[in-house]
Structures are given as C-alpha cells and as structure tokens.
Enzyme design. Structure first.
Site, PDB file in Angstrom:
ATOM      1  N   ASP A  77      56.118  43.751  74.448  1.00  0.00           N
ATOM      2  CA  ASP A  77      54.767  43.604  74.973  1.00  0.00           C
ATOM      3  C   ASP A  77      53.808  44.114  73.891  1.00  0.00           C
ATOM      4  O   ASP A  77      54.221  44.827  72.964  1.00  0.00           O
ATOM      5  CB  ASP A  77      54.604  44.362  76.295  1.00  0.00           C
ATOM      6  CG  ASP A  77      53.385  43.864  77.079  1.00  0.00           C
ATOM      7  OD1 ASP A  77      52.557  43.130  76.497  1.00  0.00           O
ATOM      8  OD2 ASP A  77      53.252  44.214  78.266  1.00  0.00           O
TER       9      ASP A  77
HETATM   10  C1  BGC Z   1      50.200  42.500  78.759  1.00  0.00           C
HETATM   11  C2  BGC Z   1      51.075  41.276  78.645  1.00  0.00           C
HETATM   12  C3  BGC Z   1      50.342  40.198  77.892  1.00  0.00           C
HETATM   13  C4  BGC Z   1      49.951  40.739  76.539  1.00  0.00           C
HETATM   14  C5  BGC Z   1      49.237  39.729  75.672  1.00  0.00           C
HETATM   15  C6  BGC Z   1      49.628  42.934  77.420  1.00  0.00           C
HETATM   16  O1  BGC Z   1      48.629  43.883  77.578  1.00  0.00           O
HETATM   17  O2  BGC Z   1      50.922  43.547  79.344  1.00  0.00           O
HETATM   18  O3  BGC Z   1      51.447  40.831  79.919  1.00  0.00           O
HETATM   19  O4  BGC Z   1      51.130  39.065  77.794  1.00  0.00           O
HETATM   20  O5  BGC Z   1      49.091  41.851  76.713  1.00  0.00           O
HETATM   21  O6  BGC Z   1      47.999  39.461  76.123  1.00  0.00           O
END
Ligand code: BGC
Length: 885
Positions: free
Chosen positions: A782
C-alpha cells in the site's frame, strides 16, 4: 509528445451516458427494503413530496479518500425525485440546512488551517483523511414546514459519510442519529400519513431509535449509490426497478452488541494493538451462536412482493452438494427478485463451530406475479471444513451437517442432513501465523439461536450419508528455495522486445538485469520529489489522477513499459479535467482532494493553444451496496463497466476491489469492502475481477491483504489474530478470489499482523498466497508503507515502526508503491551486504523473483497492444459455486 488517452471533448460521451444508465438500474436493485407496511412502491409519480434530512440535497454518492470517484455530476435525491415528476415542497427547509452547512464549513476550514499549521500536515491531506468535514445537526422541522409542504407524503434521508484514515464513531451524527434527526422523524411520522425513511449511508447505523418511532411506514437502505443515486432512489421508491437487495451485514440492535466493539480502534483508547478476541465469531456467526437478537439479520431484505421458496431436492456426494430450489412470486401485483440462501451447521466436535455459515446463494431473475424459477445451486462438500490449529489442517469432523435453505440467515428451514462417518483431513498445512492473543471467546455452554420448528425440520429433512473414502488429503508443499537465473549472454543487452518476439525468455532477461535495474523495477515511479504529490494524485503523467505507476526508468534501455494504476473501488479515480501545453506537457492542477479541487494554473499562464482533457468516470454504488445485490452477475457487470473505462483512459491495474471483512461497523472504510462474511466477500471480489479481467491486458488488485480492519493509526496498528480466525474469516475471501479469478495483483496492507508488517510477511505473501493458493500475479505494498508518514499523520510517538523495503523483497512483496529513491537504495544495499552484517540481507535470487513477478504481469498487460484477457491464460478454476437456472 505524450500520448494521453483522455478525451478532448467536454461533452458527455456515449460510454458515460450508457454507464450511467447501467448503474442506475444496478443501484436500485442493490437497495434493501428494511420496513414496508405497503406504502411502497409509491403508486403515483408526481405530486407534492415533503423531503427532509441531511442526505436529501447533500446526498452522499460514496465515501472519501482514495475510494472517492470524481464523476462529472452527482444527481442528489431531491433532483432524482424531481426528475421523476415530483414537486419538492420543502425547499425552504433544505435551503435553511444549506446555510447551516455553509457556515459550519467556513468554521471547519478555519479550524483546518489551524490544525494544518500545528501538525505540519497539509490541509488537503487533513481534509481527506484525519479531519474530514462532519455535517452539522439538521434544523428541527416546524409545523409551518409541514403546512407549507401541502402533501401527505414525507421522505426523510439520513446521510452519513466516512473514509480512509479515520474510523467512524459511536456518536450522534455518525453511528447514532442526532437528537434533531430523531425529533424530526418522530414529528413527521405524526404529521404525514406516509413517512418514508431512507438510509444514505455506507454501512450500518443505529436503527434502534428508528424502530421506537411508531409512525414510520417504510425504511429503505439506499446506501451510497454513485453519481446517479437520486435517479436510482426514485426508481426504487416507484418500483420502476424493484429493490431486491439483502443485507450483507448484521445490523445490531445496539452498537455494543458487536463482540469487537469494546476494544475496536480507539474505543479502548488503544489503536496500537487490536486483539481479535472474538476469533471466528464475526457478524452473524457471533449473533447466532451467542443468541443475540439483531435489529436486522444478515441476508435480510424485504420485497414489494412475496415469494415461496421450496426445496425440491438435495443430493450430495463426496464432491458436490446440489440443491434444486423452486422460487415462486406468490404476490399478485408486483414483480421482484428473491435470493435463495443456503447455510450449513457443522457438527460440534473437537473444534468449536458457529451456529451456521453461509454455503452458497443464488438470486432469481425478475419474477412476475405467479411466475416461478427453478434454481440449481451447487457447492463443494469440502468447503464445509474448519481449520484445526492443533492439526494444522482443514478438517471435516464426523457428524451431521445441517443444510438450511431460506431467504435470510434467520429465516431458513433445515432441508438436508449430510452425514459424514469419520473425521476427514482435507489438506495439511503449516501454521503460518502464530499469535499472542491472550484469549478467544468460546461458545462452550452457550445456547445458540433456535426456533420452535427446528427439531421437527431436522427429523423430516432428507438424510444423506456420504461415502468419503475417496477423498484424499492434500499436502501443501512450501517452496522455500528460489531458483537463481544466470546471465546467458553478455554480448548484447536483452530487452522486453526480445521476450515479446520470443527470442529469449523472461528469465533470460531477468538474469541479465543488474541489481540496480531490478531495484528500480521493484519500486514504483516516485523518485525523490515531495511525497505528498503522489498521494492519490498525480503519480502518473499520462493518466493524471492515477494513483501510481511502475517505473519508466527502464523503458529506453530495456524496453520495459510502465503500467498505470488507478484507484477504486467505486469506479476509477482520475482527475476529471487537466490541461497540457501545446507540446503535451502537463500543466499543474486538476487534482481533487477531499474538500479541495486544485486549480489549474492561472488563466494568464495557460496559452491559447493549451489542450484541455477530460476523464469523467462513472461512480458506481460503493462496494457495501453492490454486495447487497447478492447478484454476482450484476457485480461482474460493474467490473465490466470499470474495465471499459480503464481501457478508455489507459489504466492497467485497478487498485480494487477492497475486500477486508466488516469486523466492526465503525471501520472508516467499510463502504469500500463487501461484507462481514468471507465466502460472500470472496465471491463478490471474484465476480468484479472477472468483469474487469475479461478485457485485454487489464486487471484488479485485491486489497488490503490482510486483517486491515480499522483506519485509526492504520500504518502502525498491530492486529493480533488467531490462525483459525485468519484462515476462516480474514483470509478466506482473498483465497476464494485468488483461486476463482486470479486477480492480476494483490496489495498488502499497512498494518502489522501478529507483530509482522503484512508487507514484510513471507508467510502471508509467499507461503500462503503463492505456495498454498497458487497466486500468479504481482504483489505490491500500500502507498508509502515503507516510509515515514509524518507528512500524512503528523509526528507521533509510535509503538511500531514502518515496514522495511528490503524485507518487502524478502517476503515476496514484489513492488513498493509508489516508493522513492530511499527504497531503491535500501534494496541495493541489502543485496550487496555480506551475510551477518546488519539485519537485512537479501539474496540476488530473492530480488530476481520479485522482478520476474512484475515483468510477467507487464508482459501480459495492456502496455502491449496484442494483450489477451489475463484470465484466459489460466486453466480450470478450482472453486466454483454453480447456479443453473
Ligand atoms: C490506500 C489504498 C490506495 C492507495 C493509492 C492508500 O492510501 O490505502 O487503498 O489504493 O492509497 O491511492
């Protein structure tokens, strides 16, 4: 000159129009009718309607954060009803609320600036994650409002929003109703002949207060249905589309009835450690086994008509249990769809069992009054196994397995008794996730839920003794060693073009890549600039607003293209409008962050030959609402729609679906996830993946793997979970999605699991995901999982550190997203480090392994024009629930 796939025309495209129509129909079907005394469907379209509530005009289309979608417009409920011909006669009440919100927002923005100054976190980030705007108390409805409205019909919309970075709370205005909301609904239920309450929420809210109000005629959970919410609501109220949703969660009578509530997130002032002491007793598994009466049970939902569900036959062998069920619309006015739900109760043995678990389900087609449909529902016998930690195995204990058939978890009949005469070991594993949980609750000595006719049903149900002698135990082989690939030629530089042409294998290419090249490949596109800029924003220059991409540093030398990734899960999250100069250079601005839309450069700087581009995407119903459809074809169609938009705008990987379990209703991201039930969650994720991956070269990224069930302190919280609860509840959905749909990618989560960051867990990402489940795609972290996140969360004392980039590689977390130069450097250092020197040493083969996983996906991706649908490249899927109708 860069190649943008965005549209240059601001007009609504044919696809956008078509997608709105599809979603409109879809969304209305997902809505769940909780109460109805016959007031719905409304029989006349037109006339006056008194419309109140914070969600009436300020309708919530979906949640905040990366799960938001920047659609062109949002059709609110007020507008939707007007389009359906109604005259809204309470505009002055709605206008008044608008004024209250405007001044609350002014105060909020001031507060936001102050907070930004004191914490050092940018206001945009704060508004998006930690400190979103919270709607104020609504004004009281007066007798004058009622008199002016000149109608006997009132609709009250309760809206709630939540999102990434922050959990909800059990307080008024969030999980609980505001005092004024309760007053208002009481008041209108007395003043109007017809009083309809709509819940425009991303998930569960308190319904106890509503239930205590006598004069409510109907309650509908309309969820957050995307940019056409208002149209879909009007269709559902009028019965133009029959609402046929069923709850995908248990709605408790009291928030504190959920077994995780006492310690969830900050409820116990501790968001460092989260102890999953309820074990497998999540959702209805808890409410049924411990006999706690819910407000609305899992699987519940009414219809405008009535149905009869008749089990015609049930057969079973050591492979499959097959049920033939006839559903008849016994009403005489309205058409509708019904969901047949099959649950099983496993026998008590050495292992504790919940009262019942969902085994399979199927939804009928639209049945006219008097019409019937016969459904054949099949599922694997061995899917009724439990995980024994003692034996490190999935086992079916000897005894009677009751098969229950009905239309909600608390409205079933025992229709079959499957008898297994000896304990069966289905598969032998290693326990991979030892926890230090102090205890887990037990159902020993507890009386489960029961109902008067249950014993009689058991006696009269068809009894089938299944011969299981032919079931062999599968033994999982964990591949601890990784191959090393040796360079076959130093004569010339191999490229991806060579691989494409069939001249060399991917392994040959990987063997020739230097450590530096591989380290670059294993880290996303960010290099050194300010980190804020790539958070859910402009990480990609070709698809502005996409969340990230793989590196383009190897594109000239090695001809390795970069793959673009964009968020979901409620559609595609992209910048709706961006501008380039005449040479195709992207001008700044256009990102949408929570309350803010960053302006494009000032007009003076935009020359006349600048080019405007548009990327309007469809906001789907949020995942929690899509799930309520209980219709896997519908969910697959949603995936198909997203897939078309991905191809239109040039996105290869969709950062969705989210599939964490609804452990507690206050998780801020529950709207992005499907359900409290793992089978159901897995089926939904599988369906949407199939929808996306039927398109050439694009795929899904199932996330957040795993046990990411709270948002407060999300980067550093440690989930303590038993091996059994993990395998049966928190990992099961992922397992089903992987085995039945082979998503292109998996995103590990931020949290730690039993003390190890999931991004650094070899057991999770390699032993389980690849060795046990056969995952073939790539794993990514993530966003900023390996970084100091002070810029997002402020400086705080933290019990646990961030995850480590070398350990990501060691664990088989192939790609660090969006990454930074720091990650590249750390990986290189960790490879060159001598064994024993410092803590993190990674081997060349470990790095090659990750590089190969990434390249394998790039090779099959839409980066290449001749890409095929990814799924076609895999053989027979091992886990199917077949529904013939
Ligand atoms: C989130 C993810 C997301 C990623 C990209 C993160 O803060 O937890 O679910 O895909 O950002 O935007």
């Amino acid at each position: 000159m860069k190649k943008y796939k965005a549209l240059k025309n601001h007009e609504m495209s044919l696809m956008e129009k078509e997608h709105m129509e599809i979603v409109r129909k879809m969304a209305a079907e997902c809505m769940v009718l909780l109460e109805n005394d016959g007031v719905l469907p409304l029989t006349v379209s037109g006339g006056n309607i008194a419309l109140y509530g914070n969600g009436a005009r300020r309708t919530v289309k979906g949640g905040t954060g990366s799960g938001d979608v920047n659609s062109r417009t949002v059709i609110n409920i007020e507008h939707g009803l007007e389009k359906a011909g109604f005259n809204i006669t309470t505009k002055s009440w709605l206008d008044n609320f608008d004024k209250i919100v405007a001044s609350a927002k002014e105060a909020y923005l001031k507060e936001l600036d102050k907070l930004s100054e004191s914490t050092g976190i940018s206001a945009t980030m704060l508004s998006m994650f930690d400190y979103p705007f919270r709607e104020p108390q609504v004004p009281l409805i007066t007798k004058e409002d009622v008199d002016k409205s000149d109608t006997d019909t009132a609709i009250y919309v309760i809206g709630r929003i939540s999102g990434e970075g922050k959990d909800r709370c059990c307080q008024e205005g969030d999980y609980l109703l505001y005092a004024n909301e309760i007053e208002n609904i009481k008041f209108i239920s007395e003043k109007y002949k017809k009083c309809i309450v709509l819940l425009n929420t991303g998930g569960v809210i308190d319904t106890k207060a509503l239930k205590s109000i006598r004069g409510i005629n109907a309650i509908m959970y309309v969820g957050q249905a995307g940019n056409i919410t208002g149209l879909a609501v009007a269709d559902a109220l009028l019965g133009i589309t029959a609402p046929s949703g069923k709850l995908a969660d248990t709605w408790a009578l009291d928030y504190w009835d959920y077994p995780s509530s006492k310690s969830f997130s900050l409820n116990d002032d501790n968001d460092d450690d989260e102890y999953y002491t309820e074990g497998i007793y999540v959702g209805y598994r808890y409410f049924d086994t411990f006999n706690v009466t819910p407000s609305y049970c899992f699987g519940y939902g009414k219809s405008y008509t009535e149905f009869e569900i008749k089990t015609i036959d049930i057969t079973a062998d050591s492979d499959v249990i097959s049920l033939t069920v006839k559903v008849t619309n016994t009403g005489n006015r309205y058409s509708g769809k019904e969901v047949v739900q099959v649950y099983y109760s496993a026998p008590k043995g050495d292992i504790e069992k919940p009262y019942q678990e969902l085994a399979a389900f199927a939804k009928t087609k639209l049945l006219a009054p008097g019409e019937s449909q016969v459904l054949v529902i099949e599922y694997k016998l061995t899917s009724m196994a439990s995980y024994s930690e003692k034996k490190a195995a999935w086992i079916m204990e000897a005894g009677e397995y009751l098969i229950r058939v009905g239309n909600s978890s608390r409205n079933t009949r025992v229709e079959g008794v499957i008898v297994i005469n000896r304990d069966l070991i289905i598969s032998k594993h290693e326990n991979l996730f030892r926890s230090d949980l102090p205890f887990e609750i037990s159902s020993k000595g507890k009386q489960p839920y029961s109902y008067p006719t249950q014993e009689h049903e058991k006696k009269s149900a068809k009894r089938i003794i299944v011969d299981v002698t032919n079931i062999n135990t599968e033994k999982i082989v964990y591949k601890r060693e990784k191959p090393i690939y040796c360079n076959k030629s130093n004569d010339r530089k191999f490229t991806m073009d060579d691989v494409m042409a069939g001249n060399i294998s991917l392994e040959d290419l990987v063997a020739q890549l230097t450590v530096e090249e591989m380290a670059n490949l294993c880290v996303g596109s960010k290099r050194g600039e300010k980190e804020e800029q790539s958070i859910i924003g402009n990480a990609s220059n070709i698809v502005p607003g996409a969340a990230g991409d793989t590196t383009s540093l190897l594109s000239s030398d090695r001809k390795i293209p970069n793959m673009i990734m964009a968020d979901g899960p409620a559609g595609l999250r992209l910048n709706p409008h961006f501008i380039t100069d005449a040479d195709g250079n992207l001008l700044s601005g256009g990102e949408v962050f929570g309350e803010f839309r960053l302006e494009s450069e000032s007009n003076e700087e935009i020359s006349d030959d600048a080019v405007h581009y548009y990327q309007y995407c469809t906001a789907l119903p949020v995942a929690s609402l899509l799930a309520s459809s209980w219709d896997m074809d519908l969910i697959e169609k949603a995936g198909d729609l997203v897939g078309k938009e991905m191809l239109q705008f040039g996105v290869t990987l969709w950062l969705a679906p989210g599939m964490n379990i609804h452990r507690n209703p206050l998780c801020g991201r529950n709207f992005e996830y499907y359900s409290e039930d793992p089978l159901f969650t897995g089926m939904c994720a599988s369906a949407i993946t199939k929808g996306v991956q039927k398109h050439p070269g694009i795929g899904t990224t199932i996330k957040h793997f795993a046990a990411n069930n709270q948002e407060n302190n999300r980067f550093y919280s440690n989930s303590h979970v038993s091996e059994r609860a993990l395998r049966e509840i928190y990992l099961k959905g992922f397992e089903i999605a992987v085995k039945t749909s082979q998503p292109m990618a998996v995103m590990s989560s931020y949290n730690l699991l039993n003390g190890v960051h999931t991004a650094n867990s070899y057991e999770l990402l390699t032993s389980l995901l690849r060795d046990e489940w056969g995952f073939k795609g790539l794993v990514m972290t993530d966003w900023f999982a390996t970084h100091n996140t002070d810029f997002l969360t402020g400086k705080k004392e933290r019990k646990y550190p961030a995850s480590s980039s070398p350990l990501c590689i060691k664990a088989g977390n192939d790609l660090i997203m969006p990454g930074g130069q720091k990650d590249v450097d750390e990986i290189i250092r960790a490879v060159y480090k001598e064994e024993g020197e410092g803590t993190y040493k990674i081997t060349l083969e470990e790095l090659q392994y990750c590089a190969l996983n990434i390249l394998r996906i790039i090779l099959q991706s839409s980066c290449y024009e001749n890409a095929k649908p990814y799924i076609e490249q895999f053989g027979e899927l091992p886990w199917v629930i077949r529904v013939n109708n």
